[in-house]
Design a protein around this motif. Structure first.
Motif, PDB file in Angstrom:
ATOM      1  N   SER A   1      16.927  12.951 -15.041  1.00  0.00           N
ATOM      2  CA  SER A   1      15.664  13.215 -14.342  1.00  0.00           C
ATOM      3  C   SER A   1      14.509  13.327 -15.328  1.00  0.00           C
ATOM      4  CB  SER A   1      15.766  14.468 -13.486  1.00  0.00           C
ATOM      5  OG  SER A   1      15.989  15.598 -14.302  1.00  0.00           O
ATOM      6  N   ASP A   2      14.809  13.685 -16.588  1.00  0.00           N
ATOM      7  CA  ASP A   2      13.786  13.738 -17.632  1.00  0.00           C
ATOM      8  C   ASP A   2      13.506  12.350 -18.209  1.00  0.00           C
ATOM      9  OD1 ASP A   2      13.566  16.517 -17.422  1.00  0.00           O
ATOM     10  OD2 ASP A   2      15.174  16.830 -18.895  1.00  0.00           O
ATOM     11  N   ARG A   3      14.459  11.463 -18.038  1.00  0.00           N
ATOM     12  CA  ARG A   3      14.343  10.099 -18.555  1.00  0.00           C
ATOM     13  C   ARG A   3      14.790   9.121 -17.470  1.00  0.00           C
ATOM     14  NH1 ARG A   3      17.429   9.802 -24.160  1.00  0.00           N
ATOM     15  NH2 ARG A   3      19.003   9.300 -22.656  1.00  0.00           N
ATOM     16  N   PRO A   4      14.017   8.962 -16.408  1.00  0.00           N
ATOM     17  CA  PRO A   4      14.446   8.101 -15.301  1.00  0.00           C
ATOM     18  C   PRO A   4      14.646   6.649 -15.705  1.00  0.00           C
ATOM     19  CG  PRO A   4      12.158   8.761 -15.022  1.00  0.00           C
ATOM     20  CD  PRO A   4      12.711   9.556 -16.175  1.00  0.00           C
ATOM     21  N   TRP A   5      14.011   6.191 -16.764  1.00  0.00           N
ATOM     22  CA  TRP A   5      14.166   4.823 -17.202  1.00  0.00           C
ATOM     23  C   TRP A   5      15.592   4.520 -17.650  1.00  0.00           C
ATOM     24  CZ3 TRP A   5      15.645   4.049 -22.251  1.00  0.00           C
ATOM     25  CH2 TRP A   5      15.479   5.135 -23.124  1.00  0.00           C
TER      26      TRP A   5
ATOM     27  N   GLU B   1       7.347   5.077 -20.100  1.00  0.00           N
ATOM     28  CA  GLU B   1       6.172   5.905 -19.830  1.00  0.00           C
ATOM     29  C   GLU B   1       6.003   6.214 -18.342  1.00  0.00           C
ATOM     30  OE1 GLU B   1       4.049   7.471 -21.966  1.00  0.00           O
ATOM     31  OE2 GLU B   1       5.564   6.882 -23.415  1.00  0.00           O
ATOM     32  N   GLY B   2       6.905   5.687 -17.510  1.00  0.00           N
ATOM     33  CA  GLY B   2       6.830   5.976 -16.084  1.00  0.00           C
ATOM     34  C   GLY B   2       5.931   5.061 -15.289  1.00  0.00           C
ATOM     35  N   HIS B   3       5.645   3.877 -15.846  1.00  0.00           N
ATOM     36  CA  HIS B   3       4.763   2.920 -15.179  1.00  0.00           C
ATOM     37  C   HIS B   3       5.417   1.546 -15.093  1.00  0.00           C
ATOM     38  CE1 HIS B   3       1.672   5.939 -15.685  1.00  0.00           C
ATOM     39  NE2 HIS B   3       1.909   5.951 -16.972  1.00  0.00           N
ATOM     40  N   PRO B   4       6.617   1.459 -14.486  1.00  0.00           N
ATOM     41  CA  PRO B   4       7.238   0.125 -14.410  1.00  0.00           C
ATOM     42  C   PRO B   4       6.385  -0.830 -13.592  1.00  0.00           C
ATOM     43  CG  PRO B   4       8.401   1.665 -13.011  1.00  0.00           C
ATOM     44  CD  PRO B   4       7.379   2.458 -13.789  1.00  0.00           C
TER      45      PRO B   4
END
Length: 153
Positions: free
Chosen positions: A11-15, A149-152
């Motif tokens: 959950s801290d690193r969804p990528w 960075e959370g912007h796929p």
């Protein structure tokens, strides 16, 4: 002793659980193995790509053409860049095989950490994503970093 990031959850690193298909750029532009060096250069320049899939007449991936390959062609004298919009070659024959990197690709369900490993191992700036041997997208370092960075895309 635990690994440095072992306490970080998914959950801290969804990528970490994302797949190539989640971040790949599409549509993919490719050249056939009958394309010439100037044709490939024009596609790379006009679209800002660093890597271009090379496909056969059936659309199956046969290799990749990279900026590094084009630099080698330029240094060998086979490719001449005379102006930003003019690229010429001393020979209008198809791209010589020595400038095409053997096919490197990932499947659509390949995890992003695995994509990163492939890109690091092969030193490619972008890797084709294939389905049944046909390129369906590309994953570049920009795509990977955007996912981290959370912007796929």
């Amino acid at each position: 002793m635990s690994a440095p990031n072992s306490r970080i959850s998914h959950s801290d690193r969804p990528w970490v659980v994302m797949r190539a298909s989640d971040v790949m750029s599409r549509p993919v532009l490719a050249v056939t193995d009958a394309a010439t060096l100037p044709e490939a250069v024009q596609i790379l320049l006009s679209h800002g790509y660093t890597t271009l899939p090379v496909v056969d007449d059936d659309g199956r991936l046969t290799g990749v053409l990279t900026e590094d390959s084009l630099a080698e062609a330029y240094l060998s004298g086979l490719l001449t860049i005379t102006a930003p919009a003019e690229t010429t070659t001393s020979d209008p024959t198809p791209i010589p095989s020595q400038f095409v990197v053997p096919p490197v690709s990932v499947a659509q369900d390949t995890s992003i950490p695995s994509v990163i490993e492939v890109m690091l191992r092969t030193q490619l700036r972008a890797v084709p994503v294939v389905s049944a041997g046909h390129p369906v997208g590309m994953v570049s370092w920009r795509d990977v970093f955007a996912a981290i960075e959370g912007h796929p895309r």
